[in-house]
Design an enzyme around this catalytic site. Structure first.
Site, PDB file in Angstrom:
ATOM      1  N   GLU A 132       0.832  -1.206   0.000  1.00 34.40           N
ATOM      2  CA  GLU A 132       0.000   0.000   0.000  1.00 34.40           C
ATOM      3  C   GLU A 132       0.866   1.254   0.000  1.00 34.40           C
ATOM      4  OE1 GLU A 132      -0.229  -2.601   1.938  1.00 34.40           O
ATOM      5  OE2 GLU A 132      -2.210  -3.455   1.542  1.00 34.40           O
ATOM      6  N   ALA A 139       7.701 -35.387 -13.593  1.00 35.08           N
ATOM      7  CA  ALA A 139       7.806 -35.384 -15.055  1.00 35.08           C
ATOM      8  C   ALA A 139       7.609 -36.819 -15.505  1.00 35.08           C
ATOM      9  CB  ALA A 139       9.181 -34.871 -15.472  1.00 35.08           C
ATOM     10  N   TRP A 169      16.887 -37.223 -18.959  1.00 34.96           N
ATOM     11  CA  TRP A 169      15.754 -36.434 -18.538  1.00 34.96           C
ATOM     12  C   TRP A 169      14.499 -36.886 -19.267  1.00 34.96           C
ATOM     13  CZ3 TRP A 169      16.577 -34.020 -14.228  1.00 34.96           C
ATOM     14  CH2 TRP A 169      17.860 -33.519 -13.936  1.00 34.96           C
ATOM     15  N   ARG A 203      10.381 -24.297  -7.623  1.00 38.95           N
ATOM     16  CA  ARG A 203      11.210 -24.400  -6.408  1.00 38.95           C
ATOM     17  C   ARG A 203      11.372 -23.035  -5.769  1.00 38.95           C
ATOM     18  NH1 ARG A 203      15.979 -28.340  -8.855  1.00 38.95           N
ATOM     19  NH2 ARG A 203      14.692 -30.207  -9.028  1.00 38.95           N
ATOM     20  N   THR A 216      15.056 -41.562  -4.368  1.00 39.55           N
ATOM     21  CA  THR A 216      15.383 -40.536  -5.366  1.00 39.55           C
ATOM     22  C   THR A 216      16.805 -40.027  -5.135  1.00 39.55           C
ATOM     23  OG1 THR A 216      13.071 -39.972  -5.649  1.00 39.55           O
ATOM     24  CG2 THR A 216      14.642 -38.286  -6.289  1.00 39.55           C
ATOM     25  N   ASP A 218      19.122 -40.541  -8.216  1.00 38.19           N
ATOM     26  CA  ASP A 218      19.346 -39.327  -9.021  1.00 38.19           C
ATOM     27  C   ASP A 218      20.468 -38.431  -8.534  1.00 38.19           C
ATOM     28  OD1 ASP A 218      17.121 -40.228 -10.284  1.00 38.19           O
ATOM     29  OD2 ASP A 218      15.808 -38.577  -9.719  1.00 38.19           O
ATOM     30  N   LEU A 230      18.400 -30.156  -6.411  1.00 36.26           N
ATOM     31  CA  LEU A 230      17.153 -29.533  -5.925  1.00 36.26           C
ATOM     32  C   LEU A 230      17.295 -28.046  -5.608  1.00 36.26           C
ATOM     33  CD1 LEU A 230      15.887 -32.410  -3.575  1.00 36.26           C
ATOM     34  CD2 LEU A 230      15.381 -32.061  -5.990  1.00 36.26           C
TER      35      LEU A 230
HETATM   36  N1  NDP Z   1      10.506 -38.059 -13.234  1.00 37.03           N
HETATM   37  C1  NDP Z   1      10.358 -37.550 -12.054  1.00 37.03           C
HETATM   38  O1  NDP Z   1       9.722 -36.522 -11.880  1.00 37.03           O
HETATM   39  C2  NDP Z   1      10.960 -38.230 -10.890  1.00 37.03           C
HETATM   40  C3  NDP Z   1      11.526 -39.447 -11.032  1.00 37.03           C
HETATM   41  N2  NDP Z   1      12.036 -40.083  -9.965  1.00 37.03           N
HETATM   42  C4  NDP Z   1      12.536 -41.433 -10.168  1.00 37.03           C
HETATM   43  O2  NDP Z   1      11.761 -42.301  -9.354  1.00 37.03           O
HETATM   44  C5  NDP Z   1      12.545 -43.356  -8.888  1.00 37.03           C
HETATM   45  C6  NDP Z   1      12.449 -43.422  -7.390  1.00 37.03           C
HETATM   46  O3  NDP Z   1      11.115 -43.549  -7.018  1.00 37.03           O
HETATM   47  P1  NDP Z   1      10.668 -44.117  -5.610  1.00 37.03           P
HETATM   48  O4  NDP Z   1      11.351 -45.385  -5.369  1.00 37.03           O
HETATM   49  O5  NDP Z   1       9.218 -44.143  -5.603  1.00 37.03           O
HETATM   50  O6  NDP Z   1      11.328 -43.074  -4.646  1.00 37.03           O
HETATM   51  P2  NDP Z   1      10.823 -42.028  -3.571  1.00 37.03           P
HETATM   52  O7  NDP Z   1      11.387 -40.689  -3.869  1.00 37.03           O
HETATM   53  O8  NDP Z   1       9.364 -42.083  -3.426  1.00 37.03           O
HETATM   54  O9  NDP Z   1      11.495 -42.582  -2.299  1.00 37.03           O
HETATM   55  C7  NDP Z   1      10.966 -43.657  -1.554  1.00 37.03           C
HETATM   56  C8  NDP Z   1      11.686 -43.668  -0.260  1.00 37.03           C
HETATM   57  O10 NDP Z   1      11.234 -42.605   0.546  1.00 37.03           O
HETATM   58  C9  NDP Z   1      11.506 -42.894   1.894  1.00 37.03           C
HETATM   59  N3  NDP Z   1      10.333 -42.744   2.737  1.00 37.03           N
HETATM   60  C10 NDP Z   1      10.338 -42.204   3.945  1.00 37.03           C
HETATM   61  N4  NDP Z   1       9.140 -42.213   4.492  1.00 37.03           N
HETATM   62  C11 NDP Z   1       8.330 -42.764   3.615  1.00 37.03           C
HETATM   63  C12 NDP Z   1       6.961 -43.053   3.628  1.00 37.03           C
HETATM   64  N5  NDP Z   1       6.182 -42.766   4.672  1.00 37.03           N
HETATM   65  N6  NDP Z   1       6.424 -43.609   2.548  1.00 37.03           N
HETATM   66  C13 NDP Z   1       7.197 -43.895   1.487  1.00 37.03           C
HETATM   67  N7  NDP Z   1       8.511 -43.648   1.410  1.00 37.03           N
HETATM   68  C14 NDP Z   1       9.075 -43.095   2.481  1.00 37.03           C
HETATM   69  C15 NDP Z   1      12.040 -44.318   1.932  1.00 37.03           C
HETATM   70  O11 NDP Z   1      13.425 -44.117   1.919  1.00 37.03           O
HETATM   71  P3  NDP Z   1      14.489 -45.141   2.563  1.00 37.03           P
HETATM   72  O12 NDP Z   1      14.399 -46.368   1.706  1.00 37.03           O
HETATM   73  O13 NDP Z   1      15.761 -44.420   2.453  1.00 37.03           O
HETATM   74  O14 NDP Z   1      14.048 -45.402   3.970  1.00 37.03           O
HETATM   75  C16 NDP Z   1      11.543 -44.875   0.619  1.00 37.03           C
HETATM   76  O15 NDP Z   1      12.298 -45.945   0.170  1.00 37.03           O
HETATM   77  C17 NDP Z   1      13.943 -43.089  -9.393  1.00 37.03           C
HETATM   78  O16 NDP Z   1      14.151 -43.847 -10.528  1.00 37.03           O
HETATM   79  C18 NDP Z   1      13.938 -41.626  -9.724  1.00 37.03           C
HETATM   80  O17 NDP Z   1      14.828 -41.340 -10.774  1.00 37.03           O
HETATM   81  C19 NDP Z   1      12.033 -39.535  -8.721  1.00 37.03           C
HETATM   82  C20 NDP Z   1      11.501 -38.296  -8.535  1.00 37.03           C
HETATM   83  C21 NDP Z   1      10.879 -37.543  -9.607  1.00 37.03           C
HETATM   84  N1  AOF Z   2      13.716 -36.615 -14.178  1.00 38.34           N
HETATM   85  C1  AOF Z   2      13.140 -35.432 -14.131  1.00 38.34           C
HETATM   86  C2  AOF Z   2      12.943 -34.766 -12.915  1.00 38.34           C
HETATM   87  N2  AOF Z   2      13.330 -35.335 -11.764  1.00 38.34           N
HETATM   88  C3  AOF Z   2      13.366 -34.632 -10.505  1.00 38.34           C
HETATM   89  O1  AOF Z   2      14.357 -33.644 -10.517  1.00 38.34           O
HETATM   90  C4  AOF Z   2      15.392 -33.982  -9.596  1.00 38.34           C
HETATM   91  C5  AOF Z   2      16.729 -33.546 -10.113  1.00 38.34           C
HETATM   92  O2  AOF Z   2      16.852 -32.178  -9.834  1.00 38.34           O
HETATM   93  P1  AOF Z   2      18.224 -31.401 -10.051  1.00 38.34           P
HETATM   94  O3  AOF Z   2      19.325 -32.307  -9.616  1.00 38.34           O
HETATM   95  O4  AOF Z   2      18.118 -30.170  -9.249  1.00 38.34           O
HETATM   96  O5  AOF Z   2      18.294 -31.090 -11.522  1.00 38.34           O
HETATM   97  C6  AOF Z   2      15.249 -35.454  -9.451  1.00 38.34           C
HETATM   98  O6  AOF Z   2      15.787 -35.965  -8.293  1.00 38.34           O
HETATM   99  C7  AOF Z   2      13.771 -35.620  -9.435  1.00 38.34           C
HETATM  100  O7  AOF Z   2      13.204 -35.212  -8.222  1.00 38.34           O
HETATM  101  N3  AOF Z   2      12.342 -33.550 -12.935  1.00 38.34           N
HETATM  102  C8  AOF Z   2      11.965 -32.973 -14.098  1.00 38.34           C
HETATM  103  O8  AOF Z   2      11.410 -31.868 -14.084  1.00 38.34           O
HETATM  104  N4  AOF Z   2      12.176 -33.599 -15.254  1.00 38.34           N
HETATM  105  C9  AOF Z   2      12.726 -34.794 -15.343  1.00 38.34           C
HETATM  106  O9  AOF Z   2      12.882 -35.303 -16.431  1.00 38.34           O
END
Ligand code: NDP
Ligand code: AOF
Length: 624
Positions: A112, A223, A239, A253, A265, A269, A273
């Protein structure tokens, strides 16, 4: 194309360009619908601002407020647009923006003040549009003071402040200075304001969710390929989406207080972040890992980039916890690591919004825990296949398509070759008045706020507070059409019959008898409603004027007859009572709060009367 903004006055520097496009917050229908009617409206001659202009300028205030998204936390996003009417060459009156401002960050001048400074003398007699009621507090009245001193004569407010202790305060202060304050949904009710209100809600969605649910606003972003995979079967994911989409992720972010991933993850990966390539806010990075079986070296452990928190199970790998701590990573132990407790923790840390960038396992847990409010799905025109390739959301325990979670306010945007589909999976908690309004408070229940977030809804008799329903089986002993005491099976019987009581017509008397004998409240309601429609001439002429009193007498008798009901009513003190009937917009609150909720009001009034905070005597009440 979005509609062109109203012109800025010559010589007044335009506000800096938005750092983040506001489309992220605007649902598609909002953008499309706003575009069309504008040109016609600006051509018309208006002595004062039309509703359409008001709505448009309010949206502009919301857009201006959005410029600092992510930076103002823990404060909301405030925007102020000062406008005055100007006569153009055809003598038509056009709104002219003379000043704009937004809260840049905590501790910086308020919107304001900035807008008033920019407008200077042009602010005198002008209207200020505010997406949100100012949050002046702790003796600081800069926002209100700036508008008063600038000579603003009218203020249009999109939303009342969501925080209880601030709600209505600035509006009252402005009004007490003689400024006309029009609040959307209260003083301004028109279809044009629906979109403006949505813009005001979306720009401060984080605070609204936080206030209502006591967790930060959570967006799940992923994604995926066109065949619904977030990685190849190997886990490789770099990617899926294109560069432009990933740039958009940096923006997301930058608008968040924290970014969350699961342990897997991190293992697959090794993400960073960070909001690199986007100047401004850097979110905290949070890893959820029960096992703490995480790599010794990882990008996330480099806290020079950004702060990192690892949330884990109590007692997990204490040696590794120490190693993380040595690197500057904060480790937080939970008795039972789960998304809801982590979100409560983030709430306590003051976070407004969180971006979930995890895989499907954690995403499913977070959705099941109801902590995800919005989804942003980037879809890339690629197929990777693989029956084991991970998908965005794991097991949710649903077996029928009818159980699917439907997005609300879906929007679609093409980003280079990808498509971004976003939508809310929990509606933005709209703090529009849940009845009664501010002015009505003293005559309903001085102990509740019209914007109370603590709402108790009742409708069906089997609901927890179903006994409040007029259909609940609590007979009342009240006079009938002959003035003789009769035991009415329910309040509904009494109420419906009284539509026809006292009408000197044999048919009306028959209807009263039929209702008295109706076997159920449903039947009583059916007879009362249909006869009222069929034979409006048989309804007592004073019905509209007396129906509220009739109802009040009936519910007062009901609650005073049954001590258990009195106790139940008293147990709700401080909460707003809403009869959540989706059909009855007079007695009920409607599907989306559009109803007047008169039954809820009367119950609150009765509660207040029983508690002694409200005069029972009508004259005394009117004098209050
Ligand atoms: N394309 C995209 O946007 C993205 C792709 N990915 C891909 O996905 C894959 C991984 O997926 P995902 O295995 O599902 O991984 P997540 O990121 O969902 O991680 C799962 C892990 O989270 C932890 N965790 C803690 N608390 C909880 C809870 N209450 N419930 C569930 N998990 C919990 C555990 O870790 P711990 O085992 O250490 O105890 C569990 O193993 C990879 O290949 C990655 O590259 C991941 C993110 C984004
Ligand atoms: N693969 C994938 C994503 N993956 C997400 O982005 C993270 C990687 O972030 P950074 O390391 O900061 O570049 C990865 O761990 C997962 O959470 N994101 C997207 O927009 N597009 C993509 O194809």
């Amino acid at each position: 194309m979005p509609p062109p903004p109203p012109p800025l006055l010559g010589g007044v520097a335009p506000a800096p360009a938005a750092t983040a496009p506001s489309f992220l917050h605007l649902p598609l229908h909002t953008r499309l619908r706003a575009a069309a009617p504008r040109a016609a409206a600006t051509a018309s001659v208006r002595a004062s601002h039309s509703h359409e202009d008001d709505a448009f300028l309010l949206r502009r205030a919301a857009d201006v407020a959005d410029r600092s998204a992510g930076l103002t936390s823990p404060h909301p996003n405030f925007g102020c647009v000062i406008v005055r009417p100007q006569r153009d060459t055809d003598s038509a009156v056009e709104p002219l923006v003379v000043g704009e401002g937004f809260l840049y960050a905590e501790g910086t001048p308020c919107a304001e003040l900035l807008a008033a400074r920019e407008a200077g003398e042009h602010a005198r007699g002008a209207t200020a549009y505010l997406n949100l009621e100012p949050g002046d507090c702790y003796g600081d009245s800069t926002a209100v003071g700036s508008l008063v001193q600038a000579g603003i004569t009218r203020v249009v407010v999109g939303l009342r402040h969501p925080l209880k202790h601030l709600r209505g305060k600035a509006i009252k202060a402005l009004r007490s200075e003689g400024i006309q304050v029009d609040v959307v949904g209260e003083d301004l009710q028109n279809k044009f304001f629906e979109e403006a209100l949505m813009s005001c809600l979306t720009v401060n969605a984080p605070l609204l969710y936080r206030t209502a649910f006591h967790v930060p606003f959570s967006v799940l972003k992923y994604a995926m390929t066109a065949d619904g995979k977030i990685a190849a079967s190997s886990g490789h994911a770099s990617w899926i989406s294109g560069k432009a989409s990933r740039g958009r992720v940096f923006e997301l972010r930058g608008r968040s207080d924290a970014v969350i991933v699961g342990g897997n993850t991190v293992r697959f990966d090794d993400p960073r972040l960070t909001a690199r390539h986007v100047k401004g806010h850097v979110p905290v990075r949070i890893v959820l890992s029960q096992s703490l079986n995480l790599p010794e070296e990882a990008n996330l452990w480099n806290v020079n980039d950004a702060y990192t928190i690892v949330a884990t199970q109590r007692g997990a790998r204490r040696d590794f916890q120490k190693k993380l701590a040595m690197k500057g990573v904060e480790v937080v132990e939970f008795d039972m690591l789960n998304p809801r407790d982590v979100m409560s923790y983030c709430y306590d840390r003051g976070y407004l919004s969180v971006l979930w960038e995890c895989g499907g396992t954690l995403a499913a847990s977070a959705i099941s825990a109801s902590v995800i409010h919005k989804v942003c799905a980037f879809v890339a025109p690629k197929i990777i296949g693989g029956s084991d390739a991970p998908t965005p959301v794991g097991e949710l325990g649903m077996s029928q398509m009818t159980q699917a979670i439907n997005f609300i306010d879906v929007s679609y945007e093409q980003i280079d070759r990808d498509m971004l589909m976003s939508g809310f999976i929990q509606p933005i908690p709209d703090l529009s008045p849940v009845i009664p309004s501010m002015d009505e408070i003293p005559s309903v229940d001085p102990e509740v706020s019209p914007y109370e977030t603590n709402i108790i809804s009742f409708y069906k008799t089997w609901d927890t507070f179903g006994a409040f329903s007029n259909f609940s089986p609590y007979p009342i002993h009240m006079p009938d059409e002959n003035g003789e005491y009769f035991t009415w099976p329910t309040v509904e019987h009494y109420y419906q019959a009284h539509k026809f009581v006292g009408v000197d017509n044999p048919q009306a008397r028959t209807i009263v008898q039929d209702i008295k004998l109706a076997k159920s409240p449903e039947e009583a309601a059916r007879i009362g409603r249909t006869r009222q429609k069929e034979f409006p001439e048989l309804v007592r002429t004073d019905w509209e004027a007396t129906k509220v009193d009739v109802m009040y007498r009936a519910i007062k008798c009901k609650f005073s007859t049954y001590p258990s009901l009195t106790n139940m009513l008293l147990s709700t003190a401080g909460s707003v009572l809403v009869e959540s009937s989706p059909h009855d917009l007079f007695w009920g609150g409607g599907r989306e709060g559009e109803g007047l909720n008169y039954l809820g009001r009367l119950l609150m009034q009765l509660r207040s009367e029983i508690r002694g905070t409200f005069p029972s005597n009508v004259e005394e009440r009117d004098a209050a």
